[in-house]
Design an enzyme around this catalytic site. Structure first.
Site, mmCIF file in Angstrom:
data_model
loop_
_atom_site.group_PDB
_atom_site.id
_atom_site.type_symbol
_atom_site.label_atom_id
_atom_site.label_comp_id
_atom_site.label_asym_id
_atom_site.label_seq_id
_atom_site.Cartn_x
_atom_site.Cartn_y
_atom_site.Cartn_z
ATOM 1 N N TYR A 200 0.860 -1.180 0.000
ATOM 2 C CA TYR A 200 0.000 0.000 0.000
ATOM 3 C C TYR A 200 0.897 1.231 0.000
ATOM 4 C CZ TYR A 200 -3.478 3.407 1.595
ATOM 5 O OH TYR A 200 -4.308 4.498 1.705
ATOM 6 N N ASP B 184 9.445 2.544 -0.434
ATOM 7 C CA ASP B 184 8.442 3.195 0.405
ATOM 8 C C ASP B 184 8.734 2.786 1.848
ATOM 9 O OD1 ASP B 184 6.285 3.860 1.955
ATOM 10 O OD2 ASP B 184 4.768 3.257 0.491
ATOM 11 N N LYS C 295 4.919 8.933 8.707
ATOM 12 C CA LYS C 295 4.737 8.379 10.056
ATOM 13 C C LYS C 295 5.760 8.868 11.081
ATOM 14 C CE LYS C 295 2.146 4.403 8.351
ATOM 15 N NZ LYS C 295 0.756 4.640 8.690
#
Ligand code: HOZ
Length: 428
Positions: free
Chosen positions: A128, A223, A251
């Protein structure tokens, strides 16, 4: 709000019941609106790595707020955070701060397409990378949780440029590259998948990917939104020794405030406006409060043994869960890296999204509910990794394993478990 939530996976769609409304957090714990306490293994899906409401982080935000909330001008703080990131990840020679992982992935791909002059991108099933149109193809996280392999609203003309492959399948990768000679602009990959549960790359997989990208002039994008500053200060790239052309972060670098970043080779990043012609902008990019929160979080993570402590806690947690499950005859496959972990109700190791989907979801659902009822908050989806923080103590881990032992016993005794293929396999 659709589904009563502002992000789908929070809705408990895969585990049933009503989501718990959280009121406050402190250290390793969350408290709901009714005053119940939970040991939190989501940590805001990763950012709260130093624990909720860390006093030094709060003080840094308060002090930044006293200076004003947002100026829409360059600030010194943005440069401090950028330097901290570049220092930790030498593959990033230049970077741009944005406000989310989605924005970072979307922008990184735009730059990679401009750099190569190609349209196609390749992603892996179950990974994702946020919800930009081109990336909502066989995506993990909430899309996997809800069983959505694509999304209405994404034009076919957009999705047709996105190729997909199985994680950990070098042969298939070679075939895809051979069938798309010098037409793939970029490969984007979570070097450890955290959005289909926790799935580790097999030895040689990322190396082969890097080699193929180099041979075909394709930009390799790691990622590391989940893994950056979480599995190690330098992300998974510092552990596997592979230098991606570009890296995407989010994050932890915001410590709980909205911060994302994309960066990489200077020749690629120099294309970003105003240095180059590839446009990308944001009113709140590099927001002073968000950046202050990120800087303090990364400073705290700089303390000696931070990552050893996170890894030791994760290890004790997953090994404790595994041995409690085994005592009860429940097959559990577990893994961890630094402060990130995962478990599948599966006899066999999970190597890709297809394996993850074969795990026993009924047992997961029961486990989740039993743990929640006893004050342990895991992700409400089997397609999400778990995260812990520096605030999690060994006593928290021990308490979690004790509750889990009881949950595994109940799972083992349930009629559905005895009928499950997992049980039949483990009994053979
Ligand atoms: N996509 C995020 C984790 N994989 C979840 C975001 C959220 O619900 O907060």
């Amino acid at each position: 709000m659709p589904g009563g939530v502002n992000s789908p996976v929070r809705a408990f769609a895969a585990v049933g019941g009503t989501p718990v409304f959280m009121k406050r957090g402190n250290g390793a714990y969350l408290w709901d609106e009714d005053g119940n306490r939970y040991i939190d293994y989501i940590t805001s899906w990763g950012p709260a790595i130093v624990g909720h409401a860390h006093p030094e982080v709060l003080a840094a935000i308060q002090s930044a707020a006293a200076d004003g909330l947002s100026f829409g001008t360059p600030t010194v703080r943005e440069n401090i955070l950028a330097h901290m990131i570049i220092e930790a990840m030498p593959a990033i020679e230049m970077l741009r701060l944005v406000s989310s992982g989605t924005e970072a992935c979307m922008s990184a791909l735009r730059v990679a397409r401009a750099f190569t002059g190609r349209n196609k991108i390749l992603k892996f099933e179950g990974c994702y990378h946020g919800h930009a149109d081109m990336l909502l193809v066989k995506a993990g996280s909430g899309a996997a949780t809800l069983g959505l392999s694509g999304s209405p609203g994404v034009p076919e003309s957009t999705a047709q440029h996105t190729l997909t492959a199985h994680f950990n399948d070098v042969e298939q990768l070679q075939e895809i590259f051979a069938a798309n000679i010098k037409t793939i602009a970029a490969v984007i990959v979570e070097p450890i998948i955290g959005n289909a549960g926790f799935i580790r790359p097999q030895p040689g997989f990322l190396e082969a990917l890097k080699k193929l990208c180099d041979a075909h002039g394709t930009v390799l994008i790691f990622d590391e939104v989940m893994t950056g500053f979480r599995v190690a200060r330098g992300g998974y790239q510092s552990l596997c020794g592979i230098k991606p052309d570009m890296t995407v972060l989010g994050k932890v670098i915001g410590g709980g405030m909205p911060v994302g970043a994309y960066g990489g080779r200077r020749d690629i990043m120099s294309l970003v406006a105003p240095a180059g012609p590839v446009y990308q902008a944001g009113t709140l990019s590099g927001n002073p409060l968000a950046v202050a929160c990120g800087i303090k979080t990364l400073e705290i993570l700089g303390c000696p043994d931070a990552y050893e402590t996170l890894a030791a806690r994760s290890k004790n947690l997953v090994l404790g869960l595994k041995s409690a499950a085994e005592e009860c005859g429940v097959p559990l496959s577990v893994d961890f890296e630094g402060g990130m972990f995962g478990f599948f109700f599966s006899q066999d190791p999970v190597r890709n999204y297809e394996d993850a989907k074969r795990a026993d979801m009924i047992s997961f659902k029961k486990f989740f509910q039993l743990m929640l009822n006893d004050g342990i908050y895991f992700a409400p989806s089997a397609f999400e990794a778990g995260f812990l923080s520096l605030a999690h103590s060994q006593a928290d881990i021990d308490a979690t394993v004790a509750v889990a032992r009881n949950a595994f016993k109940q799972i083992q005794q349930s009629p559905q478990f005895k009928e499950s293929p997992q049980f039949k396999e483990s009994a053979e």
